[in-house]
Design a protein around this motif. Structure first.
Motif, PDB file in Angstrom:
ATOM      1  N   ARG A  76      42.596 -17.212  -3.792  1.00 48.64           N
ATOM      2  CA  ARG A  76      41.375 -17.821  -3.265  1.00 48.64           C
ATOM      3  C   ARG A  76      40.106 -17.152  -3.819  1.00 48.64           C
ATOM      4  O   ARG A  76      39.030 -17.733  -3.765  1.00 48.64           O
ATOM      5  CB  ARG A  76      41.369 -17.739  -1.745  1.00 48.64           C
ATOM      6  CG  ARG A  76      41.299 -16.308  -1.220  1.00 48.64           C
ATOM      7  CD  ARG A  76      41.299 -16.246   0.300  1.00 48.64           C
ATOM      8  NE  ARG A  76      42.634 -16.455   0.828  1.00 48.64           N
ATOM      9  CZ  ARG A  76      42.911 -16.430   2.129  1.00 48.64           C
ATOM     10  NH1 ARG A  76      41.945 -16.241   3.002  1.00 48.64           N
ATOM     11  NH2 ARG A  76      44.140 -16.606   2.547  1.00 48.64           N
ATOM     12  N   LEU A 139      37.388 -12.759   1.573  1.00 52.03           N
ATOM     13  CA  LEU A 139      38.335 -13.228   0.566  1.00 52.03           C
ATOM     14  C   LEU A 139      39.225 -12.110   0.051  1.00 52.03           C
ATOM     15  O   LEU A 139      40.329 -12.357  -0.438  1.00 52.03           O
ATOM     16  CB  LEU A 139      37.578 -13.850  -0.616  1.00 52.03           C
ATOM     17  CG  LEU A 139      36.824 -15.153  -0.346  1.00 52.03           C
ATOM     18  CD1 LEU A 139      36.083 -15.593  -1.603  1.00 52.03           C
ATOM     19  CD2 LEU A 139      37.784 -16.237   0.108  1.00 52.03           C
ATOM     20  N   ASP A 253      50.099 -14.839   2.347  1.00 54.78           N
ATOM     21  CA  ASP A 253      49.403 -15.341   1.166  1.00 54.78           C
ATOM     22  C   ASP A 253      49.703 -14.454  -0.039  1.00 54.78           C
ATOM     23  O   ASP A 253      49.537 -13.242   0.018  1.00 54.78           O
ATOM     24  CB  ASP A 253      47.890 -15.369   1.417  1.00 54.78           C
ATOM     25  CG  ASP A 253      47.124 -15.960   0.252  1.00 54.78           C
ATOM     26  OD1 ASP A 253      47.688 -16.819  -0.441  1.00 54.78           O
ATOM     27  OD2 ASP A 253      45.975 -15.556   0.026  1.00 54.78           O
TER      28      ASP A 253
END
Length: 275
Positions: A76, A139, A253
């Motif tokens: 991301r 992030l 993730d």
């Protein structure tokens, strides 16, 4: 993630190529200026051979860290990856100058200073990195879907780290033997203070090897986290199913083996159906 990695690599290569092409054009301009330092004239007073060797080792270290960061930075955070690519591309553009010409080629005048596109790329990269770190910190600073502890399966991760370090040590040993043999047969016969120089070479080589082996060991632990984590989670999931605990397996993730989630779902459906 692979697509973003390729884009980052392309940005790095383009930054270097564009910088080198514009410098060839800049060498024909009246504003041409040769900078003996690396960045902003730093280390200009060092002897050429020491400066070039130091910058070459520094470039290798930077590239190692760059590849490592490209792997561990969440997908991301693509802007961060692109910023790092510009930063490293700008640094490498000036390093190439130092290796080929022994000095950096500057040709763009501004307020009494002269710089090049490599400097522009470098500072653009710094700007993007700082923007992500301070403006988009969620992030990269431990998102909710990331594990805070990298030692999920210590024994296996230490093994991977040692294997990484062993590969780096083997490559360093081969390069060390080659460079020592080449230096000893071609250069050292013309040097008077051979013993002192060889001692300096050995100490520097040992320090660089130790540094890269240590970094490879740490990189192996961090990289293996993306494999050890899901495997360990799948093992715990199977134990829970055996004990009758019905739950869904969800990876973090950036984890590898994401297809195990589908395997876990099929296994869960099968067990529930045959209870």
């Amino acid at each position: 993630m692979n697509k973003r990695f390729l884009i980052s690599g392309l940005i790095l290569v383009l930054a270097i190529v564009i910088d080198q092409l514009t410098k060839q054009w800049g060498m024909t301009l009246s504003t041409l200026h040769f900078n003996q330092g690396f960045i902003m004239g730093l280390y200009a007073n060092l002897p050429d051979n020491i400066r070039i060797v130091a910058l070459g080792c520094f470039a290798g270290l930077v590239f190692f860290v760059y590849v490592f960061l490209m792997y561990i930075i969440p997908s991301r955070a693509s802007i961060l990856k692109y910023g790092l690519s510009l930063l490293v591309g700008g640094m490498f553009g000036n390093v190439i100058d130092k290796i080929i010409y022994g000095k950096t080629i500057d040709f763009i005048p501004l307020n009494g200073s002269v710089f090049n596109l490599a400097d522009v790329f470098l500072w653009m990269g710094v700007g993007l990195v700082l923007y992500v770190i301070f403006g988009k910190d969620k992030l990269i600073w431990h998102p909710d879907s990331m594990r805070g502890n990298y030692l999920i399966w210590p024994k296996e991760q230490y093994k991977v780290g040692l294997n990484f370090a062993l590969v780096v040590f083997s490559c360093s040993l081969i390069l060390g033997i080659f460079s020592f043999s080449f230096f000893n047969t071609t250069v050292s016969p013309f040097i008077t203070n051979k013993q002192h120089l060889m001692l300096t070479y050995f100490m520097t080589y040992s320090l660089i090897t130790l540094l890269f082996c240590s970094m490879a060991f740490l990189a192996g632990i961090v990289i293996s986290h993306k494999s050890a984590g899901p495997l360990y989670a799948f093992e715990l999931y199977v134990d829970d199913l055996i004990e009758g605990k019905d739950r869904k397996l969800t990876f973090r993730d950036g984890d590898n083996y994401r297809d195990l989630e589908q395997v876990a779902d099929r296994l869960r459906e099968y067990i529930n159906k045959h209870k």
